[in-house]
Design a protein around this motif. Structure first.
Motif, PDB file in Angstrom:
ATOM      1  N   ASN A 216       1.522  12.686  12.210  1.00 44.10           N
ATOM      2  CA  ASN A 216       2.756  12.106  12.758  1.00 44.10           C
ATOM      3  C   ASN A 216       3.739  11.659  11.676  1.00 44.10           C
ATOM      4  O   ASN A 216       4.941  11.889  11.785  1.00 44.10           O
ATOM      5  CB  ASN A 216       2.453  10.929  13.693  1.00 44.10           C
ATOM      6  CG  ASN A 216       1.615  11.351  14.888  1.00 44.10           C
ATOM      7  OD1 ASN A 216       1.752  12.464  15.377  1.00 44.10           O
ATOM      8  ND2 ASN A 216       0.740  10.472  15.353  1.00 44.10           N
ATOM      9  N   ASN A 217       3.263  10.957  10.649  1.00 48.46           N
ATOM     10  CA  ASN A 217       4.152  10.481   9.588  1.00 48.46           C
ATOM     11  C   ASN A 217       3.365  10.394   8.289  1.00 48.46           C
ATOM     12  O   ASN A 217       2.166  10.651   8.260  1.00 48.46           O
ATOM     13  CB  ASN A 217       4.753   9.118   9.953  1.00 48.46           C
ATOM     14  CG  ASN A 217       3.678   8.101  10.335  1.00 48.46           C
ATOM     15  OD1 ASN A 217       2.804   7.792   9.534  1.00 48.46           O
ATOM     16  ND2 ASN A 217       3.746   7.593  11.557  1.00 48.46           N
ATOM     17  N   ASP A 218       4.045  10.024   7.205  1.00 47.62           N
ATOM     18  CA  ASP A 218       3.414   9.965   5.890  1.00 47.62           C
ATOM     19  C   ASP A 218       2.570   8.705   5.693  1.00 47.62           C
ATOM     20  O   ASP A 218       1.963   8.525   4.636  1.00 47.62           O
ATOM     21  CB  ASP A 218       4.483  10.040   4.789  1.00 47.62           C
ATOM     22  CG  ASP A 218       5.146  11.398   4.732  1.00 47.62           C
ATOM     23  OD1 ASP A 218       4.524  12.370   5.194  1.00 47.62           O
ATOM     24  OD2 ASP A 218       6.291  11.490   4.239  1.00 47.62           O
ATOM     25  N   PHE A 219       2.533   7.830   6.702  1.00 47.93           N
ATOM     26  CA  PHE A 219       1.755   6.595   6.593  1.00 47.93           C
ATOM     27  C   PHE A 219       0.331   6.767   7.133  1.00 47.93           C
ATOM     28  O   PHE A 219      -0.563   6.005   6.774  1.00 47.93           O
ATOM     29  CB  PHE A 219       2.443   5.461   7.367  1.00 47.93           C
ATOM     30  CG  PHE A 219       3.750   5.024   6.780  1.00 47.93           C
ATOM     31  CD1 PHE A 219       3.817   3.945   5.912  1.00 47.93           C
ATOM     32  CD2 PHE A 219       4.922   5.700   7.069  1.00 47.93           C
ATOM     33  CE1 PHE A 219       5.026   3.532   5.355  1.00 47.93           C
ATOM     34  CE2 PHE A 219       6.138   5.306   6.531  1.00 47.93           C
ATOM     35  CZ  PHE A 219       6.191   4.228   5.663  1.00 47.93           C
TER      36      PHE A 219
ATOM     37  N   PRO B 236      -4.058  -2.354   1.319  1.00 45.50           N
ATOM     38  CA  PRO B 236      -4.735  -2.509   2.612  1.00 45.50           C
ATOM     39  C   PRO B 236      -4.247  -1.469   3.636  1.00 45.50           C
ATOM     40  O   PRO B 236      -3.083  -1.066   3.613  1.00 45.50           O
ATOM     41  CB  PRO B 236      -4.359  -3.925   3.041  1.00 45.50           C
ATOM     42  CG  PRO B 236      -3.978  -4.615   1.776  1.00 45.50           C
ATOM     43  CD  PRO B 236      -3.347  -3.578   0.899  1.00 45.50           C
ATOM     44  N   PHE B 237      -5.152  -1.083   4.531  1.00 44.91           N
ATOM     45  CA  PHE B 237      -4.790  -0.116   5.564  1.00 44.91           C
ATOM     46  C   PHE B 237      -5.500  -0.486   6.866  1.00 44.91           C
ATOM     47  O   PHE B 237      -6.461  -1.269   6.887  1.00 44.91           O
ATOM     48  CB  PHE B 237      -5.161   1.315   5.146  1.00 44.91           C
ATOM     49  CG  PHE B 237      -6.630   1.528   4.898  1.00 44.91           C
ATOM     50  CD1 PHE B 237      -7.510   1.829   5.932  1.00 44.91           C
ATOM     51  CD2 PHE B 237      -7.145   1.432   3.608  1.00 44.91           C
ATOM     52  CE1 PHE B 237      -8.851   2.027   5.702  1.00 44.91           C
ATOM     53  CE2 PHE B 237      -8.492   1.622   3.364  1.00 44.91           C
ATOM     54  CZ  PHE B 237      -9.352   1.926   4.406  1.00 44.91           C
TER      55      PHE B 237
ATOM     56  N   PHE C 242      -1.701   3.533   6.459  1.00 43.22           N
ATOM     57  CA  PHE C 242      -1.405   2.739   5.273  1.00 43.22           C
ATOM     58  C   PHE C 242      -0.082   1.994   5.454  1.00 43.22           C
ATOM     59  O   PHE C 242       0.715   2.303   6.354  1.00 43.22           O
ATOM     60  CB  PHE C 242      -1.335   3.639   4.038  1.00 43.22           C
ATOM     61  CG  PHE C 242      -2.636   4.313   3.707  1.00 43.22           C
ATOM     62  CD1 PHE C 242      -3.576   3.686   2.898  1.00 43.22           C
ATOM     63  CD2 PHE C 242      -2.931   5.582   4.198  1.00 43.22           C
ATOM     64  CE1 PHE C 242      -4.769   4.306   2.591  1.00 43.22           C
ATOM     65  CE2 PHE C 242      -4.130   6.206   3.894  1.00 43.22           C
ATOM     66  CZ  PHE C 242      -5.053   5.565   3.088  1.00 43.22           C
ATOM     67  N   SER C 243       0.163   1.053   4.579  1.00 43.01           N
ATOM     68  CA  SER C 243       1.407   0.285   4.622  1.00 43.01           C
ATOM     69  C   SER C 243       2.517   0.949   3.810  1.00 43.01           C
ATOM     70  O   SER C 243       3.636   0.449   3.757  1.00 43.01           O
ATOM     71  CB  SER C 243       1.169  -1.130   4.096  1.00 43.01           C
ATOM     72  OG  SER C 243       0.667  -1.088   2.766  1.00 43.01           O
ATOM     73  N   GLN C 244       2.188   2.070   3.179  1.00 37.63           N
ATOM     74  CA  GLN C 244       3.149   2.809   2.384  1.00 37.63           C
ATOM     75  C   GLN C 244       2.915   4.305   2.579  1.00 37.63           C
ATOM     76  O   GLN C 244       1.822   4.719   2.970  1.00 37.63           O
ATOM     77  CB  GLN C 244       2.982   2.459   0.896  1.00 37.63           C
ATOM     78  CG  GLN C 244       1.605   2.808   0.353  1.00 37.63           C
ATOM     79  CD  GLN C 244       1.479   2.541  -1.132  1.00 37.63           C
ATOM     80  OE1 GLN C 244       2.432   2.691  -1.878  1.00 37.63           O
ATOM     81  NE2 GLN C 244       0.275   2.167  -1.572  1.00 37.63           N
TER      82      GLN C 244
END
Length: 315
Positions: A80-83, A110-111, A53-55
């Motif tokens: 790996n990360n929260d995105f 959008p993702f 995701f973008s956030q």
């Protein structure tokens, strides 16, 4: 002195009531679903969708989109990360996938799709078989190791059998809990739940060995007392430490259960129930099995015999 061993009829009855739901559910599930346990897509096959995701996103929020769409057994983890989120759910066609994509975009924007792959039932069956083999191998190795570790006392093989019996008790109690939660909340057995069960097995054996080790020491220290009395003494001397150790672990699990979110709820709740069962079986089942075996009676009997006489009689 508390007479814990003499009341083993009560402890065995409590254990029987605790594991009964597992047997009833497995019989019912086999008759109605064709499989004894409610297996998730980790074992039956499904779809793995990894998106970026973008956030930052929360797994519980992503999962809720799928739950609202009718996929209640979906599991979501960040990678790996929260995105980046990895989503596991039942197989869908292209049209349903587009509908889910639109729902995700409406919620999070959008993702980018990183991977989209299907896990077939054959792979799921291999995982299930490997899990069963692992549990069986672990039980056999535990039995043999404990029998070897307690070779200095009469009938060391019994100690291994009693430890494995307590271990199986804890697994069945955990499955009883999962069976009830499947009917109440739709929980299914997934890879994380299997990890929780394996962790429970380790803790269960650890507590049991602590009591057995004190029993071995007291066996040589109080040679003029009956095996039942020595066993009872050993339980009382170690129960406080075992309970105190378990409570510290349980407090941490309760904190994670309350604050850890939906994605960890089933995993932590399973371990919580399993640890409580392990604490119970170590104190009220494992040693009682040894005494019942020595006296050749599941329930307490008034006749007392010395440790030496007991060993001679059961040789």
């Amino acid at each position: 002195m508390y007479h814990i061993v003499e009341k083993r009829k009560i402890w065995f009855l409590i254990s029987l009531v605790s594991i009964l739901p597992a047997f009833v559910f497995m019989l019912w599930s086999t008759a109605t679903r064709g499989q004894p346990l409610p297996l998730s897509i980790d074992f039956t096959g499904g779809t793995v969708w990894e998106v970026q995701f973008s956030q930052p996103v929360q797994p519980a929020a992503v999962r809720q989109v799928f739950v609202d769409a009718g996929y209640g057994d979906t599991t979501v983890f960040t990678v790996n990360n929260d995105f980046t989120a990895q989503i596991k759910f039942k197989p869908v066609d292209a049209e349903e996938k587009d509908r889910l994509r639109q729902a995700l975009e409406a919620q999070f924007g959008p993702f980018e799709e990183l991977t989209y792959r299907s896990l077939g039932p054959a792979v799921g069956r291999e995982v299930s078989q490997a899990a069963i083999v692992a549990l069986a191998a672990a039980s056999i190795l535990i039995l043999l190791y404990i029998a070897w570790a307690f070779r200095s006392v009469p009938h060391p093989f019994r100690y291994g059998v009693a430890a494995v019996a307590a271990l199986i008790h804890d697994v069945l109690v955990t499955l009883s809990f999962l069976s009830i939660m499947n009917l109440v909340a739709g929980w299914e057995l997934d890879a994380l739940t299997l990890t929780a069960i394996l962790t429970v097995i380790g803790y269960s054996v650890n507590d049991t060995v602590v009591i057995f080790d004190r029993l071995r020491e007291n066996f040589h220290r109080y040679r003029n007392e009956s095996f039942a009395v020595v066993a009872n003494r050993s339980i009382i001397e170690t129960a406080t430490r075992s309970i105190a150790t378990q409570i510290t672990v349980l407090l941490i699990l309760v904190a994670i259960l309350v604050l850890g979110g939906v994605t960890l709820q089933q995993f932590v709740a399973t371990m919580l129930v399993g640890f409580v069962s392990g604490m119970y079986s170590s104190i009220f089942n494992a040693t009682q099995i040894l005494v019942a075996w020595d006296e050749r009676s599941l329930f307490h009997r008034d006749g007392k015999k010395s440790v030496g006489q007991g060993a001679a009689a059961t040789a």
